[in-house]
Design a protein around this motif. Structure first.
Motif, PDB file in Angstrom:
ATOM      1  N   GLU A 110     -17.281 -17.069  13.683  1.00 31.85           N
ATOM      2  CA  GLU A 110     -16.052 -17.700  13.239  1.00 31.85           C
ATOM      3  C   GLU A 110     -15.005 -17.803  14.355  1.00 31.85           C
ATOM      4  O   GLU A 110     -13.928 -18.365  14.155  1.00 31.85           O
ATOM      5  CB  GLU A 110     -15.496 -16.943  12.036  1.00 31.85           C
ATOM      6  CG  GLU A 110     -16.432 -17.061  10.820  1.00 31.85           C
ATOM      7  CD  GLU A 110     -16.108 -16.106   9.692  1.00 31.85           C
ATOM      8  OE1 GLU A 110     -14.960 -15.601   9.655  1.00 31.85           O
ATOM      9  OE2 GLU A 110     -16.995 -15.840   8.855  1.00 31.85           O
ATOM     10  N   ASN A 111     -15.333 -17.246  15.517  1.00 30.65           N
ATOM     11  CA  ASN A 111     -14.455 -17.314  16.691  1.00 30.65           C
ATOM     12  C   ASN A 111     -15.296 -17.643  17.921  1.00 30.65           C
ATOM     13  O   ASN A 111     -15.207 -16.977  18.952  1.00 30.65           O
ATOM     14  CB  ASN A 111     -13.714 -15.993  16.887  1.00 30.65           C
ATOM     15  CG  ASN A 111     -12.884 -15.596  15.690  1.00 30.65           C
ATOM     16  OD1 ASN A 111     -11.754 -16.024  15.524  1.00 30.65           O
ATOM     17  ND2 ASN A 111     -13.470 -14.774  14.820  1.00 30.65           N
ATOM     18  N   SER A 115     -15.924 -13.303  21.989  1.00 32.20           N
ATOM     19  CA  SER A 115     -17.159 -13.801  21.389  1.00 32.20           C
ATOM     20  C   SER A 115     -18.107 -14.297  22.472  1.00 32.20           C
ATOM     21  O   SER A 115     -19.314 -14.004  22.453  1.00 32.20           O
ATOM     22  CB  SER A 115     -16.849 -14.931  20.402  1.00 32.20           C
ATOM     23  OG  SER A 115     -18.034 -15.522  19.899  1.00 32.20           O
ATOM     24  N   VAL A 116     -17.579 -15.042  23.438  1.00 33.84           N
ATOM     25  CA  VAL A 116     -18.391 -15.548  24.550  1.00 33.84           C
ATOM     26  C   VAL A 116     -18.987 -14.399  25.343  1.00 33.84           C
ATOM     27  O   VAL A 116     -20.184 -14.390  25.680  1.00 33.84           O
ATOM     28  CB  VAL A 116     -17.539 -16.442  25.472  1.00 33.84           C
ATOM     29  CG1 VAL A 116     -18.350 -16.856  26.707  1.00 33.84           C
ATOM     30  CG2 VAL A 116     -17.043 -17.680  24.728  1.00 33.84           C
ATOM     31  N   TRP A 124     -25.432 -18.363  16.270  1.00 29.34           N
ATOM     32  CA  TRP A 124     -25.290 -18.029  17.685  1.00 29.34           C
ATOM     33  C   TRP A 124     -25.141 -16.530  17.923  1.00 29.34           C
ATOM     34  O   TRP A 124     -25.328 -16.060  19.046  1.00 29.34           O
ATOM     35  CB  TRP A 124     -24.088 -18.764  18.277  1.00 29.34           C
ATOM     36  CG  TRP A 124     -24.249 -20.247  18.348  1.00 29.34           C
ATOM     37  CD1 TRP A 124     -23.642 -21.177  17.561  1.00 29.34           C
ATOM     38  CD2 TRP A 124     -25.088 -20.985  19.253  1.00 29.34           C
ATOM     39  NE1 TRP A 124     -24.041 -22.449  17.912  1.00 29.34           N
ATOM     40  CE2 TRP A 124     -24.921 -22.361  18.956  1.00 29.34           C
ATOM     41  CE3 TRP A 124     -25.958 -20.612  20.284  1.00 29.34           C
ATOM     42  CZ2 TRP A 124     -25.590 -23.362  19.659  1.00 29.34           C
ATOM     43  CZ3 TRP A 124     -26.620 -21.619  20.979  1.00 29.34           C
ATOM     44  CH2 TRP A 124     -26.438 -22.968  20.670  1.00 29.34           C
ATOM     45  N   ALA A 125     -24.813 -15.764  16.902  1.00 29.08           N
ATOM     46  CA  ALA A 125     -24.651 -14.318  17.063  1.00 29.08           C
ATOM     47  C   ALA A 125     -25.991 -13.623  17.286  1.00 29.08           C
ATOM     48  O   ALA A 125     -26.053 -12.570  17.931  1.00 29.08           O
ATOM     49  CB  ALA A 125     -23.962 -13.719  15.839  1.00 29.08           C
ATOM     50  N   SER A 126     -27.058 -14.195  16.769  1.00 28.84           N
ATOM     51  CA  SER A 126     -28.373 -13.559  16.861  1.00 28.84           C
ATOM     52  C   SER A 126     -29.348 -14.296  17.770  1.00 28.84           C
ATOM     53  O   SER A 126     -30.374 -13.718  18.155  1.00 28.84           O
ATOM     54  CB  SER A 126     -28.996 -13.441  15.457  1.00 28.84           C
ATOM     55  OG  SER A 126     -28.205 -12.631  14.616  1.00 28.84           O
ATOM     56  N   PRO A 177     -17.211 -28.359  13.013  1.00 30.78           N
ATOM     57  CA  PRO A 177     -15.864 -28.228  12.439  1.00 30.78           C
ATOM     58  C   PRO A 177     -15.576 -26.823  11.922  1.00 30.78           C
ATOM     59  O   PRO A 177     -14.415 -26.456  11.729  1.00 30.78           O
ATOM     60  CB  PRO A 177     -15.861 -29.251  11.293  1.00 30.78           C
ATOM     61  CG  PRO A 177     -17.305 -29.522  11.003  1.00 30.78           C
ATOM     62  CD  PRO A 177     -18.027 -29.359  12.299  1.00 30.78           C
ATOM     63  N   PHE A 178     -16.623 -26.037  11.697  1.00 30.77           N
ATOM     64  CA  PHE A 178     -16.449 -24.658  11.219  1.00 30.77           C
ATOM     65  C   PHE A 178     -15.941 -23.737  12.324  1.00 30.77           C
ATOM     66  O   PHE A 178     -15.059 -22.920  12.109  1.00 30.77           O
ATOM     67  CB  PHE A 178     -17.786 -24.153  10.659  1.00 30.77           C
ATOM     68  CG  PHE A 178     -17.824 -22.675  10.361  1.00 30.77           C
ATOM     69  CD1 PHE A 178     -17.038 -22.130   9.371  1.00 30.77           C
ATOM     70  CD2 PHE A 178     -18.668 -21.840  11.091  1.00 30.77           C
ATOM     71  CE1 PHE A 178     -17.082 -20.765   9.100  1.00 30.77           C
ATOM     72  CE2 PHE A 178     -18.720 -20.488  10.826  1.00 30.77           C
ATOM     73  CZ  PHE A 178     -17.927 -19.947   9.828  1.00 30.77           C
ATOM     74  N   ASN A 179     -16.510 -23.889  13.535  1.00 34.56           N
ATOM     75  CA  ASN A 179     -16.147 -22.949  14.600  1.00 34.56           C
ATOM     76  C   ASN A 179     -16.103 -23.570  16.004  1.00 34.56           C
ATOM     77  O   ASN A 179     -15.951 -22.853  16.988  1.00 34.56           O
ATOM     78  CB  ASN A 179     -17.118 -21.757  14.604  1.00 34.56           C
ATOM     79  CG  ASN A 179     -18.570 -22.177  14.799  1.00 34.56           C
ATOM     80  OD1 ASN A 179     -18.864 -23.356  15.013  1.00 34.56           O
ATOM     81  ND2 ASN A 179     -19.481 -21.231  14.723  1.00 34.56           N
TER      82      ASN A 179
END
Length: 435
Positions: free
Chosen positions: A35-36, A42-43, A274-276, A326-328
């Motif tokens: 979400e960020n 996050s990067v 993208w987190a996993s 558009p979500f993130n």
């Protein structure tokens, strides 16, 4: 929500708390990263995990150790099921010798068994992924899960596990009219909140049955409907909304990895996990990045499975990458197609979307369908229909507008389209080796 369902939810989180809130922390981590997406933290987290995975793989996994001095992701070769199957032990990390591992089996769309191991860390991450993306689809812990899939000795839950997890298991092999009617009766008799997880082809079969009998909207207290492994067409989405009161969503996942991308309510695009995973879209016939918006092979790097690292793993599927979710604000998958071997070409040899099969959904007398490309200009449409079906000529004319006016299209009537070993029904088959 009933008292027992509330107890199920509270017990799960209480047990997680006693174990150090491992899943809670992971769900929160997922939420922050996804979400960020453009936030520097996050990067940095995503970069850190990729670098750690590469370091671990090149120091403990024989296959990657043999590559020599590789540092950047682009230095790694593309791998696939066949390569892993033929060199299975060389993909296992020496760091996990003697450790408790969890086997994952799939026959996929080919019927050839494929096995991989997950370590505890990967298993926990998959649980967190499931909870996060399920919540995004409207599902909460404690809801009854109506789970339609191929059930076998590897995945079937015993009665106690099914009760504790509140799962109603239904085989996709049991979807004749009488069996669908029985399933509908079960889910309407139970007034508790519920969700449905199924192959898209099974949801299509259910909707076709409800349309045939002229069903009114069904009061099943359905909160979420998710199609896994296969794309859910817009027509079936609308039918699911009419019959069950909720939007059907598609999830892109596989057994060997987990949830890679998913649709959210009100959004037709696939939001990437993208987190996993690190996701790449490569050209169909080379390992170069595909142009934005063009079809390419979906290649993923699993950031959490250290027991058998999969770096630049070709899933065999085709996707279209676009920018600025558009979500993130992240890159996203506009479409997810079937496997490359099942893509369809028109009579000019041009690749076209396999979604053309969904034009058949508007013909309400069709139970099941399958499109087969026999050669450059010959196509077979297999149909399982009701007795009063009389729209063959309309279908041929419509498909010629997509495949070519010189297409030789044959319609063959069958009593059933057989299920694959995986429990899914293959909607498209391409028998042409090269175009």
């Amino acid at each position: 929500m009933s008292v027992i369902n509330t107890l199920r939810r509270q017990s799960f989180w209480a047990l997680d708390f006693l174990k150090g809130s491992q899943i809670t922390k992971r769900v929160n981590d997922l939420a922050f990263i996804l979400e960020n997406y453009q936030d520097p933290k996050s990067v940095n987290l995503r970069t850190f995990r990729l670098e750690n995975l590469i370091k671990h793989a090149t120091e403990t996994v024989p296959f990657y150790m043999a590559l020599g001095d590789v540092r950047a992701l682009s230095d790694f070769p593309i791998i696939n099921k066949n390569l892993i199957r033929d060199n299975f032990d060389t993909f296992r990390s020496s760091e996990f010798n003697g450790a408790t591992l969890f086997s994952k089996y799939t026959s996929g769309s080919t019927g050839t068994p494929f096995r991989i191991y997950h370590d505890k860390n990967k298993k926990l991450q998959n649980t967190a992924d499931t909870l996060y993306f399920a919540r995004k689809a409207g599902f909460e812990l404690g809801h009854k899960l109506v789970y339609l899939r191929h059930w076998d000795q590897y995945n079937r839950k015993n009665k106690l596990a099914a009760f504790v997890q509140n799962i109603l298991m239904h085989s996709v092999a049991d979807l004749k009219d009488q069996q669908i009617a029985s399933l509908i009766q079960k889910i309407t008799a139970d007034k508790s909140p519920k969700a449905m997880l199924s192959y898209a082809s099974a949801l299509t079969t259910i909707c076709n049955y409800l349309t045939k009998i002229g069903s009114k909207p069904i009061d099943a207290n359905m909160r979420s409907i998710m199609a896994m492994s296969e794309y859910l067409s817009p027509d079936i989405k609308e039918q699911l909304r009419y019959y069950f009161g909720v939007e059907g969503l598609s999830r892109y996942s596989n057994v060997e990895n987990g949830i890679i991308a998913q649709q959210f309510p009100g959004s037709p695009i696939f939001h990437i996990n993208w987190a996993s995973y690190k996701v790449e879209i490569l050209e169909l016939n080379s390992d170069k990045p595909a142009a934005i918006g063009k079809p390419g092979r979906i290649v993923i790097t699993d950031l959490f499975n250290y027991s058998m690292p999969l770096i630049r793993y070709d899933t065999g599927d085709i996707g279209y990458l676009k920018n600025d979710d558009p979500f993130n604000g992240a890159p996203y998958l506009k479409h997810v197609e079937g496997r490359k071997m099942d893509m369809i070409y028109n009579t000019k040899g041009e690749l076209i979307t396999s979604y053309i099969t969904y034009h058949l959904l508007k013909y309400d007398k069709i139970k099941q369908f399958q499109l087969i490309q026999e050669d450059h200009k010959t196509y077979i449409i297999k149909l399982n229909v009701y007795d009063d079906f009389d729209q063959q000529n309309y279908i041929i004319d419509e498909f010629k507008t997509h495949l070519g006016e010189d297409a030789n299209i044959k319609v063959i009537y069958v009593n059933d389209i057989p299920l694959l070993h995986s429990g899914k029904r293959k909607l498209v088959i391409n028998k042409v080796n090269s175009m």
